[in-house]
Write an enzyme that holds these catalytic residues in place. Structure first.
Site, PDB file in Angstrom:
ATOM      1  N   THR A 139      -3.153  38.913  -3.697  1.00 48.10           N
ATOM      2  CA  THR A 139      -2.253  39.385  -2.641  1.00 48.10           C
ATOM      3  C   THR A 139      -0.811  39.540  -3.120  1.00 48.10           C
ATOM      4  OG1 THR A 139      -1.826  37.127  -1.901  1.00 48.10           O
ATOM      5  CG2 THR A 139      -3.660  38.299  -0.858  1.00 48.10           C
ATOM      6  N   LYS A 140      -0.561  39.330  -4.410  1.00 50.21           N
ATOM      7  CA  LYS A 140       0.809  39.353  -4.933  1.00 50.21           C
ATOM      8  C   LYS A 140       1.123  40.667  -5.655  1.00 50.21           C
ATOM      9  CE  LYS A 140       1.435  35.164  -3.455  1.00 50.21           C
ATOM     10  NZ  LYS A 140       0.335  34.888  -2.593  1.00 50.21           N
ATOM     11  N   ASN A 141       2.352  40.784  -6.144  1.00 48.15           N
ATOM     12  CA  ASN A 141       2.832  42.018  -6.787  1.00 48.15           C
ATOM     13  C   ASN A 141       2.098  42.336  -8.079  1.00 48.15           C
ATOM     14  OD1 ASN A 141       4.655  41.363  -4.801  1.00 48.15           O
ATOM     15  ND2 ASN A 141       6.450  41.913  -5.974  1.00 48.15           N
TER      16      ASN A 141
END
Length: 173
Positions: A139-141
């Site tokens: 769910t992160k960059n």
């Protein structure tokens, strides 16, 4: 600065708690709005968590409310750069210097996010505090399914960080 890859941001926060010599009875200030791992990493070391309120217009720790929470037992401040929005790192670092506290940035969501200080210099989030934890969760960059990173921004912690990272083995000798 050195970077150590870990299995998760939680692992990075747990390593930071060990590096910071967090012990039973120590107090650690964290924002009231954060993921559970931010607090649990320090609870595992026996710390008492002191929750600081957020700003009224964003979920980050309200830097103006931190000083009132500091006691003789306070050992660290853990600002969380929620959604890549920078905390007031000038104020937090000033408080840390004034009270000899450790700053551990929870930069799980802050890859490629920056803070422009009072001096006008733009710095990457996670490079300002003594230590910082990042996440590579899906769910992160930047993603790798799982994964994390601990940055050590204070040379005092480098030798011990590498030993902890190697599960207690000193491979430098």
């Amino acid at each position: 600065i050195i970077v150590l890859l870990t299995k998760s941001c939680t692992d990075s926060l747990e390593m930071a708690a060990i590096l910071g010599n967090i012990e039973p009875g120590d107090e650690v200030i964290v924002p009231s709005y954060t993921f559970v791992s931010t607090a649990i990493a320090f609870i595992r070391q026996g710390a008492k968590i002191i929750f600081a309120d957020s700003y009224s217009d964003n979920p980050n720790i309200d830097a103006d409310k931190i000083e009132a929470l500091i006691t003789g037992k306070t050992k660290a401040i853990v600002p969380v750069h929620y959604a890549g929005v920078a905390c007031d790192m000038d104020k937090i670092m000033e408080l840390a210097a004034k009270y000899n506290l450790l700053v551990i940035e929870d930069a799980a969501q802050a890859i490629d996010s920056f803070y422009k200080g009072k001096d006008g210099v733009k710095r990457a989030l996670g490079s300002i505090g003594h230590l910082a934890a990042f996440s590579f969760h899906e769910t992160k960059n930047i993603i790798s399914g799982e994964g994390g990173m601990l940055t050590i921004n204070d040379e005092r912690f480098i030798p011990r960080a590498e030993i902890i990272w190697e599960k207690g083995t000193n491979r430098a000798e």
